[in-house]
Design an enzyme around this catalytic site. Structure first.
Site: not given
Length: 298
Positions: A2-3
């Protein structure tokens, strides 16, 4: 992994339940995730109120009245879900994501918010166990190994064309590698760097210093890039992030920014810019896939 937009989406879903609530009980169902839990993890949380839930780069950071900060990282497959356990009106829609098996529920926070008359549970599920949790004294947070030397937040007021000039001046590394360097700008990841560089019309393989000249063209490039970074992150947050593999929001629904990708994972597709006839290419840079237009980013 996840960014920033995915982590910020999770933070916004959790904050109404965590903030102002007392952690009445913690179920720690295994001794470790990616790393061992900190010593007396359960004892240091039980009976403590969380005053706020923030985000630094790709980390969630919950401020506790005890002076500790509960730092949480999602790893590759970590997710949270929220369940009401007493009376009260749900603050967001909640349900059990069918893909999240209960044997991967590793931490359960039992919460009571006396001001909102709300009781809830926040469950952390992580099949691959690449996430982790830590408790760090607030006074030591900035010097801690997780955060020491970390760059600015890309959604803050500091990020502008002039800051990029100062940051990248004299840097021979590629523009894409420089943007992914967490010591320069914190929280940027592969997906959104590819998308921002396409929007700004910049070659990801060009030296970072190529946008640092003092002429009008270089200044325009810097301004376009700073604007593109901020815009693509904000749009992704509004869309609930990008669901490629494991990311879900706290209500179990998927993010949908992946349907707006212009270049990421679009190899062979025509460029979406109306005045461009190029094709999206994929090349490997520093072990990561880079997607860019063969024409307008040449």
């Amino acid at each position: 992994m996840p960014e920033l937009p995915e982590v910020e989406t999770v933070r916004r879903g959790l904050a109404p339940y965590f903030e102002g609530s007392i952690i009445t009980r913690v179920e720690q169902r295994r001794p470790d995730l990616r790393f061992p839990f900190p010593e007396d993890f359960v004892g240091r949380l039980t009976g403590i109120r969380m005053t706020s839930l923030g985000r630094r780069a790709k980390y969630l950071a919950g401020d506790l009245e005890s002076g500790d900060v509960l730092v949480m990282h999602l790893g590759m497959s970590g997710s949270f879900r929220i369940e009401l356990t007493g009376s009260g009106t749900p603050l967001v829609d909640t349900y059990y994501p069918a893909s999240k098996l209960p044997q991967h529920d590793h931490v359960v926070f039992h919460l009571v918010n006396p001001d909102a008359a709300l009781e809830s549970r926040i469950i952390y599920n992580d099949p691959r166990r690449f996430g982790f949790m830590d408790l760090i004294p607030r006074v030591d947070l900035h010097a801690h190994k997780l955060f020491a030397g970390m760059g600015i937040e890309p959604l803050g007021n500091e990020l502008d064309g002039e800051y990029l000039r100062t940051l990248f001046e004299g840097k021979k590394t590629s523009l894409k590698a420089a943007l992914l360097n967490q010591k320069f700008i914190a929280g940027l990841g592969n997906i959104y760097v590819c998308e921002a560089l396409w929007r700004a019309g910049l070659n990801p393989k060009a030296p970072a210093s190529s946008i640092c000249g003092r002429g009008p063209k270089q200044k325009e490039k810097r301004v376009l890039l700073a604007t593109a970074i901020r815009d693509v992150l904000q749009e992704a947050i509004e869309a609930g992030g990008s669901s490629l593999r494991d990311h879900v929001q706290t209500n179990g629904s998927l993010g949908y920014f992946q349907h707006r990708f212009a270049v990421y994972d679009q190899e062979g597709a025509p460029c979406r810019k109306s005045d461009c006839s190029g094709t999206i290419l994929r090349e490997v840079q520093n072990g990561r896939s880079t997607f860019f237009c063969s024409s307008c980013q040449g």
